[in-house]
Write a protein that holds these residues in place. Structure first.
Motif, PDB file in Angstrom:
ATOM      1  N   TRP A 184       0.855  -1.241  -0.049  1.00 48.95           N
ATOM      2  CA  TRP A 184      -0.003   0.064   0.037  1.00 48.95           C
ATOM      3  C   TRP A 184       1.002   1.291  -0.110  1.00 48.95           C
ATOM      4  CZ3 TRP A 184      -5.311  -0.077  -0.462  1.00 48.95           C
ATOM      5  CH2 TRP A 184      -5.746  -1.267  -0.417  1.00 48.95           C
ATOM      6  N   LEU A 185       0.456   2.210  -0.707  1.00 50.30           N
ATOM      7  CA  LEU A 185       1.203   3.379  -1.001  1.00 50.30           C
ATOM      8  C   LEU A 185       1.313   4.430   0.562  1.00 50.30           C
ATOM      9  CD1 LEU A 185       2.194   5.324  -3.190  1.00 50.30           C
ATOM     10  CD2 LEU A 185       0.061   6.433  -3.344  1.00 50.30           C
ATOM     11  N   ASP A 186       2.450   4.633   0.712  1.00 50.18           N
ATOM     12  CA  ASP A 186       2.915   5.614   1.931  1.00 50.18           C
ATOM     13  C   ASP A 186       2.683   6.824   1.367  1.00 50.18           C
ATOM     14  OD1 ASP A 186       5.366   6.393   1.213  1.00 50.18           O
ATOM     15  OD2 ASP A 186       6.446   4.505   1.754  1.00 50.18           O
ATOM     16  N   VAL A 187       2.673   7.845   2.508  1.00 56.34           N
ATOM     17  CA  VAL A 187       2.407   9.368   2.404  1.00 56.34           C
ATOM     18  C   VAL A 187       3.400   9.723   1.730  1.00 56.34           C
ATOM     19  CG1 VAL A 187       1.986  11.480   3.396  1.00 56.34           C
ATOM     20  CG2 VAL A 187       1.049   9.285   4.333  1.00 56.34           C
ATOM     21  N   SER A 188       4.814   9.334   1.966  1.00 48.46           N
ATOM     22  CA  SER A 188       6.009   9.920   1.465  1.00 48.46           C
ATOM     23  C   SER A 188       6.103   9.827  -0.185  1.00 48.46           C
ATOM     24  CB  SER A 188       7.494   9.546   2.363  1.00 48.46           C
ATOM     25  OG  SER A 188       7.391   8.225   1.983  1.00 48.46           O
ATOM     26  N   GLU A 189       5.696   8.537  -0.614  1.00 51.21           N
ATOM     27  CA  GLU A 189       5.876   8.139  -1.971  1.00 51.21           C
ATOM     28  C   GLU A 189       4.630   8.900  -2.668  1.00 51.21           C
ATOM     29  OE1 GLU A 189       5.998   3.817  -4.209  1.00 51.21           O
ATOM     30  OE2 GLU A 189       5.249   3.710  -2.327  1.00 51.21           O
ATOM     31  N   PHE A 190       3.659   9.010  -2.063  1.00 57.04           N
ATOM     32  CA  PHE A 190       2.411   9.708  -2.755  1.00 57.04           C
ATOM     33  C   PHE A 190       2.789  11.273  -3.061  1.00 57.04           C
ATOM     34  CE2 PHE A 190      -1.177  12.518  -2.241  1.00 57.04           C
ATOM     35  CZ  PHE A 190      -2.033  12.254  -3.396  1.00 57.04           C
ATOM     36  N   ARG A 194       3.421  13.500  -6.379  1.00 59.43           N
ATOM     37  CA  ARG A 194       2.628  14.646  -6.525  1.00 59.43           C
ATOM     38  C   ARG A 194       3.554  15.815  -6.979  1.00 59.43           C
ATOM     39  NH1 ARG A 194       0.643  19.094  -3.625  1.00 59.43           N
ATOM     40  NH2 ARG A 194      -1.519  19.349  -3.894  1.00 59.43           N
ATOM     41  N   GLU A 195       4.682  15.979  -6.371  1.00 59.59           N
ATOM     42  CA  GLU A 195       5.555  17.203  -6.657  1.00 59.59           C
ATOM     43  C   GLU A 195       6.322  17.138  -8.208  1.00 59.59           C
ATOM     44  OE1 GLU A 195       8.450  17.029  -3.299  1.00 59.59           O
ATOM     45  OE2 GLU A 195       6.992  17.524  -1.899  1.00 59.59           O
ATOM     46  N   GLU A 196       6.376  15.698  -8.188  1.00 61.41           N
ATOM     47  CA  GLU A 196       6.893  15.369  -9.679  1.00 61.41           C
ATOM     48  C   GLU A 196       6.216  15.923 -10.712  1.00 61.41           C
ATOM     49  OE1 GLU A 196       8.801  11.942 -10.593  1.00 61.41           O
ATOM     50  OE2 GLU A 196       9.973  11.503  -8.712  1.00 61.41           O
ATOM     51  N   LEU A 197       4.680  15.458 -10.437  1.00 56.83           N
ATOM     52  CA  LEU A 197       3.829  15.787 -11.495  1.00 56.83           C
ATOM     53  C   LEU A 197       3.621  17.575 -11.655  1.00 56.83           C
ATOM     54  CD1 LEU A 197       1.598  15.097 -13.404  1.00 56.83           C
ATOM     55  CD2 LEU A 197       0.001  14.591 -11.520  1.00 56.83           C
ATOM     56  N   PHE A 198       3.522  17.938 -10.248  1.00 57.38           N
ATOM     57  CA  PHE A 198       3.257  19.395 -10.333  1.00 57.38           C
ATOM     58  C   PHE A 198       4.157  20.055 -11.008  1.00 57.38           C
ATOM     59  CE2 PHE A 198       0.376  22.275  -8.352  1.00 57.38           C
ATOM     60  CZ  PHE A 198       0.956  23.336  -8.228  1.00 57.38           C
ATOM     61  N   ASP A 199       5.720  19.778 -10.758  1.00 56.91           N
ATOM     62  CA  ASP A 199       6.788  20.370 -11.475  1.00 56.91           C
ATOM     63  C   ASP A 199       6.552  20.362 -12.992  1.00 56.91           C
ATOM     64  OD1 ASP A 199       7.657  21.280  -8.880  1.00 56.91           O
ATOM     65  OD2 ASP A 199       9.074  19.372  -8.992  1.00 56.91           O
ATOM     66  N   LEU A 200       6.037  19.102 -13.452  1.00 62.28           N
ATOM     67  CA  LEU A 200       5.944  18.739 -14.832  1.00 62.28           C
ATOM     68  C   LEU A 200       4.932  19.886 -15.470  1.00 62.28           C
ATOM     69  CD1 LEU A 200       6.646  17.250 -17.231  1.00 62.28           C
ATOM     70  CD2 LEU A 200       4.901  15.408 -16.553  1.00 62.28           C
ATOM     71  N   LEU A 201       3.860  19.848 -14.713  1.00 66.04           N
ATOM     72  CA  LEU A 201       2.718  20.686 -15.361  1.00 66.04           C
ATOM     73  C   LEU A 201       3.275  22.042 -15.404  1.00 66.04           C
ATOM     74  CD1 LEU A 201      -0.578  19.467 -13.297  1.00 66.04           C
ATOM     75  CD2 LEU A 201       0.194  18.891 -15.709  1.00 66.04           C
ATOM     76  N   TRP A 363       4.502  14.047 -28.768  1.00 70.46           N
ATOM     77  CA  TRP A 363       4.233  14.837 -27.346  1.00 70.46           C
ATOM     78  C   TRP A 363       5.594  14.394 -26.502  1.00 70.46           C
ATOM     79  CZ3 TRP A 363      -0.704  11.660 -27.441  1.00 70.46           C
ATOM     80  CH2 TRP A 363      -1.505  12.080 -28.221  1.00 70.46           C
ATOM     81  N   GLN A 364       5.673  15.084 -25.476  1.00 75.42           N
ATOM     82  CA  GLN A 364       6.511  14.738 -24.459  1.00 75.42           C
ATOM     83  C   GLN A 364       5.321  13.656 -23.563  1.00 75.42           C
ATOM     84  OE1 GLN A 364       9.366  15.824 -23.525  1.00 75.42           O
ATOM     85  NE2 GLN A 364       9.467  17.140 -25.320  1.00 75.42           N
ATOM     86  N   PHE A 365       5.584  12.462 -23.473  1.00 72.85           N
ATOM     87  CA  PHE A 365       4.708  11.501 -23.001  1.00 72.85           C
ATOM     88  C   PHE A 365       5.189  10.908 -21.709  1.00 72.85           C
ATOM     89  CE2 PHE A 365       1.384   8.179 -24.643  1.00 72.85           C
ATOM     90  CZ  PHE A 365       0.743   8.421 -23.600  1.00 72.85           C
ATOM     91  N   PHE A 366       4.549  10.833 -20.564  1.00 76.89           N
ATOM     92  CA  PHE A 366       5.114  10.208 -19.423  1.00 76.89           C
ATOM     93  C   PHE A 366       3.614   9.171 -18.909  1.00 76.89           C
ATOM     94  CE2 PHE A 366       6.934  14.012 -19.907  1.00 76.89           C
ATOM     95  CZ  PHE A 366       8.039  14.117 -19.411  1.00 76.89           C
ATOM     96  N   ILE A 367       4.089   8.209 -18.222  1.00 75.85           N
ATOM     97  CA  ILE A 367       3.180   7.553 -17.258  1.00 75.85           C
ATOM     98  C   ILE A 367       3.308   7.686 -15.873  1.00 75.85           C
ATOM     99  CG2 ILE A 367       2.617   5.883 -18.951  1.00 75.85           C
ATOM    100  CD1 ILE A 367       4.258   4.010 -17.342  1.00 75.85           C
ATOM    101  N   LEU A 368       2.495   7.733 -14.860  1.00 74.73           N
ATOM    102  CA  LEU A 368       2.672   7.915 -13.506  1.00 74.73           C
ATOM    103  C   LEU A 368       2.029   6.544 -12.789  1.00 74.73           C
ATOM    104  CD1 LEU A 368       3.519  10.036 -11.050  1.00 74.73           C
ATOM    105  CD2 LEU A 368       0.883  10.517 -10.870  1.00 74.73           C
ATOM    106  N   HIS A 369       2.998   5.779 -12.109  1.00 77.75           N
ATOM    107  CA  HIS A 369       2.414   4.760 -11.802  1.00 77.75           C
ATOM    108  C   HIS A 369       3.222   4.372 -10.264  1.00 77.75           C
ATOM    109  CE1 HIS A 369       1.793   0.443 -11.217  1.00 77.75           C
ATOM    110  NE2 HIS A 369       2.920   0.315 -10.917  1.00 77.75           N
ATOM    111  N   TYR A 370       2.301   3.995  -9.391  1.00 74.98           N
ATOM    112  CA  TYR A 370       2.786   3.809  -8.028  1.00 74.98           C
ATOM    113  C   TYR A 370       2.736   2.406  -7.716  1.00 74.98           C
ATOM    114  CZ  TYR A 370       2.383   8.685  -6.630  1.00 74.98           C
ATOM    115  OH  TYR A 370       2.552  10.076  -6.671  1.00 74.98           O
ATOM    116  N   GLY A 371       3.433   1.650  -6.936  1.00 76.93           N
ATOM    117  CA  GLY A 371       2.959   0.305  -6.395  1.00 76.93           C
ATOM    118  C   GLY A 371       4.183  -0.662  -6.960  1.00 76.93           C
TER     119      GLY A 371
END
Length: 706
Positions: A184-190, A194-201, A363-371
């Motif tokens: 299960w995802l822990d808070v730090s990983e989440f 989130r920070e990486e995605l926000f920086d990318l946006l 495009w610049q293409f990414f996937i965001l995956h946890y787990g």
């Protein structure tokens, strides 16, 4: 749950016996009142007897779904063993219950048709003033009693049922299996993702970037994306934003309309929506050319056309535009390679994340995956177990909530529904006891609380305005509706036209599509027993001929922008409860509209009601919703005949009719919500002159400048 048709039929017989079905009490000369009472009594007895086999029926439904969905896989054997669903000797002894259930459903089908025919004939005679009853096929009705008695005798000979199957216990087992051994995802990983995605946006490359977000245990991609989408910094940074649900039934024409409605000003969007499909794509692309846009496409399944469709309408002007794709089926990503080479590893765990770069020409293409689980896990064992868990949740519902929940299959997954319309449909179908709108709203809130329905829009006061059914919920409901034969699936079996009770146009129609008059006339001849008729956004050029012969109709929605005069033939539909014609502006209505005693909802662009005939003393006592009433109809004589209205929208020249409207509203003693729309020029309203009823709790004022 397999007895759903019998229980709904029992509810219908209760209404027939009480004189609530049809438009009149049973004629004394038919001697049918005792017959219907006996049918109702016997149906209640059989319903009680079937209750002793509820556990057996539930086991069979779940067992059948597991075997068909897992198709002999090891997972099927595991689920059957875990849920104690393997065949037993007792199951063999009680197999006759399935044969009896088939006979019960056939009996209900035959009985419904016989009762429909009886009431249609009675109403035809009433309209033609023909006292002869020779056309009524009463022989069919009298033959029903012996058939239901035979079914009862067979039920009483069955061995005792096994009601030891606890659906709540089985649901908990599935939930434990879903979570067993999972990371299960822990808070730090989440937070890192989130920070990486926000920086990318915000600070990422200037070219258009597309990010596909995948589910994983302990991570809800929709909640995650919504948190980003609703961020104030994100809203300030981008010129325009849109959130569009895609869902299972991928149709880009509908998605295109949703994007246009979300991104463009309403006045411009309304004009563009009616244009040609290819022209709309060109207009959207031109509109976005000089804008920094952020678009979220939610609930995307395995449809490879999505990538070509995106390229056609989304320009890349190197201005930092972004697109989020919330992927439900990771197989959609197998069309691409990782940046360092190789395909997306469905059968192993992607590394280098949570933000992983892919190769793409445009495009610049990414996937965001946890787990820590392979992607394919989310589309086999996990998906089946999730569906089973949702199915168990349906089976746990009380009966009236079950049928309201299964009825959601009528709509496409992800499509936005008006909550008012949904409640009206439940009432028209007979799912809500005593036609109670408050009860229907309670059912809606309960299904939202249990996760079957998601809220998409709220009104200013916080009440729910629109909602939708998520794809996974729709899939599980579709399986249940199919196995219980609750709904006719047109792609799976044929159904005689005469037996169809509802017709709703939803698929592949965009605003501006027209239906020919001849199609409507033929349609009304084929579908004689309709309760619900919804033409959606399909445009009619005139009132459909033959519609007046659909005597059993309770819900009607038509789109006739050119209609100015309501035809008197409409008033022969004395069972009608809801009349939806939001694109029609009616200047003249027939006096016979006051005969439509069962009307509960009137929804027009505008409607002018006639003064009640002097020799007619009755009122529209069940009418609770009117939109939009022309102010010329707001006279004491008219409003006094609308004693139950709770929601009212008045639209027109309120300045001219100020004196009459302001003094007449006090006649509406149950009015709770009032909206006044002034379309006069110059526009003025003296609120101090208005005499509002004490029951009023919400008042809205609006001025339309022409």
């Amino acid at each position: 749950m397999l007895d759903v048709h019998l229980r709904l039929f029992c509810e219908r017989l209760k209404r027939v016996v009480a004189g609530e079905e049809g438009t009149l009490m049973l004629p004394d000369s038919t001697n049918l009142a005792p017959l219907f009472q006996n049918l109702f009594t016997e149906t209640e007895i059989i319903t009680t007897l079937l209750g002793n086999y509820e556990g057996d029926m539930t086991r069979r439904v779940i067992r059948r779904i597991i075997r068909e969905q897992l198709n002999g896989a090891e997972m099927a054997w595991l689920c059957l063993q875990l849920l104690d669903l393997e065949d037993t000797e007792e199951d063999v002894k009680r197999r006759d219950i399935l044969e009896i259930l088939d006979d019960i459903n056939h009996f209900v089908h035959e009985s419904d048709e016989a009762i429909d025919t009886f009431f249609i004939n009675i109403m035809e005679q009433q309209n033609s003033e023909n006292e002869s009853e020779s056309s009524t096929n009463m022989a069919l009705l009298f033959g029903l009693h012996s058939k239901i008695m035979d079914i009862r005798d067979r039920m009483q000979q069955l061995p005792p049922g096994d009601n030891g199957f606890d659906i709540t216990e089985q649901s908990n087992k599935i939930i434990r299996l879903l979570s067993k051994g999972q990371h299960w995802l822990d808070v730090s990983e989440f937070e890192r993702g989130r920070e990486e995605l926000f920086d990318l946006l915000i600070e990422g490359p200037s070219g258009l970037s597309v990010i596909a977000i995948l589910d994983s245990n302990g991570f809800d991609k929709t909640v995650f994306a919504a948190d980003i989408y609703n961020n104030n910094h994100v809203k300030f940074y981008f010129d325009c934003l849109a959130w569009v649900r895609v869902s299972i039934g991928y149709y880009f024409g509908k998605i295109l309309d949703d994007i246009i409605n979300s991104l463009m000003p309403p006045s411009r969007a309304r004009v563009i929506i009616g244009e040609d499909y290819h022209l709309k794509k060109s207009i959207l692309r031109d509109y976005l050319t000089n804008k920094k846009y952020f678009i979220v496409r939610d609930d995307v399944f395995n449809d490879s056309d999505i990538w070509d469709d995106l390229e056609e309408v989304l320009p890349d002007k190197q201005n930092g535009s972004r697109v989020l794709i919330l992927v439900t089926d990771p197989i959609l990503l197998t069309f691409f390679e990782l940046e360092h080479g190789g395909i997306i590893p469905l059968y192993s765990v992607p590394v280098g994340g949570p933000l992983i770069r892919l190769k793409h020409e445009a495009w610049q293409f990414f996937i965001l995956h946890y787990g820590s689980a392979p992607l394919v896990n989310y589309m086999d064992e996990k998906v089946v177990l999730t569906l089973l868990s949702r199915i168990c949740s349906v089976l746990e519902l009380p009966f009236h909530l079950k049928v309201c929940c299964l009825y959601l299959c009528v709509f496409r997954p992800g499509i936005e529904m008006s909550t008012r319309q949904l409640c009206q449909l439940w009432i028209a179908e007979g799912f809500v006891p005593y036609n109670g709108e408050e009860t229907a709203e309670h059912y809606l809130k309960e299904l939202i609380h249990r996760g079957f329905i998601q809220v998409s829009k709220r009104r200013a006061g916080g009440t729910i305005k629109a909602c939708y059914v998520p794809s996974f919920v729709y899939t599980s409901l579709g399986l249940m509706a199919d196995k219980t034969k609750f709904l006719w699936m047109p792609d799976r079996e044929a159904e005689p036209f005469a037996n169809v009770k509802r017709y709703i146009i939803l698929e592949h129609l965009t605003e501006g599509d027209h239906l020919a008059v001849i199609d409507c006339e033929n349609f009304c001849k084929k579908f004689k027993h309709l309760r619900v008729l919804n033409f959606g956004s399909a445009v009619l050029d005139q009132f459909p001929p033959g519609l007046e012969n659909l005597f059993l109709l309770k819900y009607l929605k038509l789109n006739i922008p050119s209609l100015k005069r309501l035809p008197s033939l409409l008033c022969t539909l004395l069972n009608l409860e809801t009349l939806e014609m939001p694109s029609s502006y009616i200047d003249q209505s027939p006096e016979d509209i006051w005969m439509m005693q069962k009307l509960m909802h009137l929804n027009f662009g505008s409607i002018t009601l006639p003064a009640p005939p002097k020799n007619y003393s009755s009122s529209l006592k069940n009418l609770i919703f009117i939109s939009a009433l022309n102010p010329s109809s707001c006279t004491p004589d008219i409003l006094d005949r609308l004693p139950s209205v709770r929601t009212l929208r008045i639209s027109g020249d309120l300045s001219y009719y100020q004196s009459g409207v302001s003094k007449s509203l006090c006649e509406l003693h149950k009015l709770e919500c009032l909206k006044l729309v002034n379309e006069s020029k110059p526009s003025w309203m003296v609120l101090s002159e208005y005499q509002f009823p004490p029951s009023l709790i919400q008042l809205s004022l609006s001025i339309v400048r022409k």
